[in-house]
Write an enzyme that holds these catalytic residues in place. Structure first.
Site, PDB file in Angstrom:
ATOM      1  N   HIS A 165      43.489  42.082  23.807  1.00  0.00           N
ATOM      2  CA  HIS A 165      42.835  42.730  22.676  1.00  0.00           C
ATOM      3  C   HIS A 165      43.655  43.926  22.172  1.00  0.00           C
ATOM      4  O   HIS A 165      44.873  43.925  22.218  1.00  0.00           O
ATOM      5  CB  HIS A 165      41.397  43.125  23.034  1.00  0.00           C
ATOM      6  CG  HIS A 165      40.534  41.962  23.438  1.00  0.00           C
ATOM      7  ND1 HIS A 165      40.589  40.736  22.812  1.00  0.00           N
ATOM      8  CD2 HIS A 165      39.597  41.846  24.413  1.00  0.00           C
ATOM      9  CE1 HIS A 165      39.710  39.919  23.374  1.00  0.00           C
ATOM     10  NE2 HIS A 165      39.109  40.554  24.353  1.00  0.00           N
ATOM     11  N   SER A 172      38.128  31.349  26.067  1.00  0.00           N
ATOM     12  CA  SER A 172      39.542  31.360  26.402  1.00  0.00           C
ATOM     13  C   SER A 172      39.986  29.913  26.576  1.00  0.00           C
ATOM     14  O   SER A 172      39.242  29.090  27.123  1.00  0.00           O
ATOM     15  CB  SER A 172      39.781  32.120  27.707  1.00  0.00           C
ATOM     16  OG  SER A 172      39.309  33.449  27.624  1.00  0.00           O
ATOM     17  N   THR A 225      42.880  33.330  29.284  1.00  0.00           N
ATOM     18  CA  THR A 225      44.188  32.695  29.130  1.00  0.00           C
ATOM     19  C   THR A 225      45.284  33.631  29.585  1.00  0.00           C
ATOM     20  O   THR A 225      46.330  33.185  30.068  1.00  0.00           O
ATOM     21  CB  THR A 225      44.405  32.270  27.675  1.00  0.00           C
ATOM     22  OG1 THR A 225      43.266  31.521  27.243  1.00  0.00           O
ATOM     23  CG2 THR A 225      45.648  31.418  27.526  1.00  0.00           C
ATOM     24  N   ALA A 226      45.065  34.933  29.436  1.00  0.00           N
ATOM     25  CA  ALA A 226      46.037  35.912  29.917  1.00  0.00           C
ATOM     26  C   ALA A 226      46.276  35.721  31.419  1.00  0.00           C
ATOM     27  O   ALA A 226      47.422  35.729  31.893  1.00  0.00           O
ATOM     28  CB  ALA A 226      45.542  37.332  29.631  1.00  0.00           C
TER      29      ALA A 226
END
Length: 290
Positions: free
Chosen positions: A162, A72, A124-125
Site C-alpha cells: 500500500h 490477494s 501476494t507480497a
C-alpha cells in the site's frame, strides 16, 4: 447512464450485490463510480463493505461471504471453487511492487538472519517474498503497523504494501529489495498483486453484468480523475494529494480495465511458481469472467 455502462433486464425486484474491498485510496478510486451511484445498473443495488485485505482473504476462504470481494492473488487458489476472477479491477506492479525495508542498510542475504514483519501470509507480497527466498523467517504484523514496529525497534525489517511504498523513506527506512523489480528481472512480467473475485453461484448473466459495472466504475474514475481523487483522498493514509495521485496512478490504470494477455499470464505464472515451490498446496486453476 451512458451507453458504456452495464445494463440488465429491469425487474420489479432489485438484486443486492454485496461488495467488499480494502480501505485504500486505489480501491476507493476504482469503486468511486459505483459507491457514489455515478454508475448504476437497472435492477441492481451495490452495497459496499470496507475491510483490510488479509481479513477479506480469510473470509473468502472460510465463508465465500461476499458476492464480490477484493483478494490477494495468493489467496485465489484457496477460493477458486467458489469464486472466479473478474477480468478487470486488478492491481499490478509495472516494475514496482511490495518492498522489504529496514532500519539500517541491509543486503538481501542479511534477511535470512533476522525476522521480517509481513502483512499476512495470504498476501501476494508474502508469496513473492517466499518465492524470492523461502528461508526468510517472517512474523505477521498488521500492514499499517509494520513501519511503526520497525521504527520502534521491534523488527529490523518489514515487507511493506500500500502507501508505505511511497512513504517509508521519510520514516528514515532503507529499501532492501523491491519485489516488483526483482519479479520483472526474473520473468519479464508485471507483478500481479490483488484482484476482484466474484461468486460463481451468481450465474453467468450476473457475473457478466457486475463485472461490466466494475469496469465502468474504473473508467468513470479515470475519466473524472479530479472527483475520483477527491473521493479517494478520504482513504489515503498519510498521503497528500500529490502522493495519493501518484499511488492511484500506480495501481489504477489501463491494466485495471483489463489485465491483457501478459497480465493474465503473470497471474498464472506467479501462482504456478508458488505451487511448484510448495508454498501453495492447491493446484491453481485460474479463470476470468469478462
Amino acid at each position: 447512464m451512458s451507453s458504456t455502462q452495464a445494463s440488465s433486464t429491469q425487474t420489479s425486484d432489485t438484486r443486492t450485490i454485496t461488495i467488499a474491498h480494502s480501505p485504500d485510496s486505489d480501491d476507493a478510486f476504482m469503486f468511486y463510480g459505483m459507491a457514489t451511484n455515478k454508475v448504476r445498473v437497472p435492477g441492481y443495488r451495490f452495497v459496499h463493505t470496507l475491510c483490510d485485505i488479509e481479513a477479506l482473504n480469510r473470509r473468502a476462504m472460510d465463508e465465500a461471504f461476499y458476492d464480490v470481494t477484493a483478494i490477494s492473488f495468493h489467496a485465489y487458489p484457496y477460493v477458486q471453487e467458489n469464486y472466479t476472477l473478474m477480468s478487470c479491477g486488478g492491481s499490478v506492479g509495472e516494475g514496482y511492487g511490495p518492498m522489504v525495508v529496514a532500519s539500517k542498510q541491509l543486503t538481501t542475504d542479511d534477511l535470512t538472519k533476522i525476522r521480517v514483519a509481513v502483512p499476512g501470509t495470504l498476501t501476494t507480497a508474502y508469496l513473492a517474498l517466499k518465492i524470492f527466498n523461502p528461508e526468510i523467517e517472517t512474523e505477521v504484523v498488521p500492514f499499517d503497523q509494520i513501519i511503526p514496529q520497525i521504527k520502534a525497534g521491534n523488527f529490523d525489517a518489514g515487507l511493506i504494501i500500500h502507501e508505505g511504498q511511497l512513504t517509508y523513506a521519510r520514516s528514515g527506512l532503507h529499501k532492501v529489495i523491491d519485489l516488483g523489480v526483482w519479479w520483472r528481472e526474473q520473468t519479464g512480467l508485471v507483478l500481479p498483486l490483488g484482484g476482484n473475485a466474484i461468486r460463481r453461484s451468481l450465474g453467468a448473466e450476473v457475473l457478466h453484468t457486475v463485472t461490466q459495472a466494475l469496469r465502468d466504475s474504473i473508467q468513470h474514475g479515470l475519466d473524472n480523475r479530479e472527483q475520483g481523487l477527491e473521493y479517494a483522498m478520504q482513504f489515503a493514509r498519510d498521503l497528500d494529494t500529490n502522493l495519493a495521485n501518484r499511488f492511484v496512478s500506480m495501481y489504477v490504470n489501463e491494466r485495471t480495465l483489463s489485465y491483457g494477455p501478459d497480465g493474465q499470464e503473470a497471474i498464472r505464472k506467479l501462482l504456478d511458481l508458488g505451487h511448484e515451490k510448495g508454498i501453495i498446496p492447491i493446484t491453481p486453476k485460474v479463470d476470468f469472467v469478462d
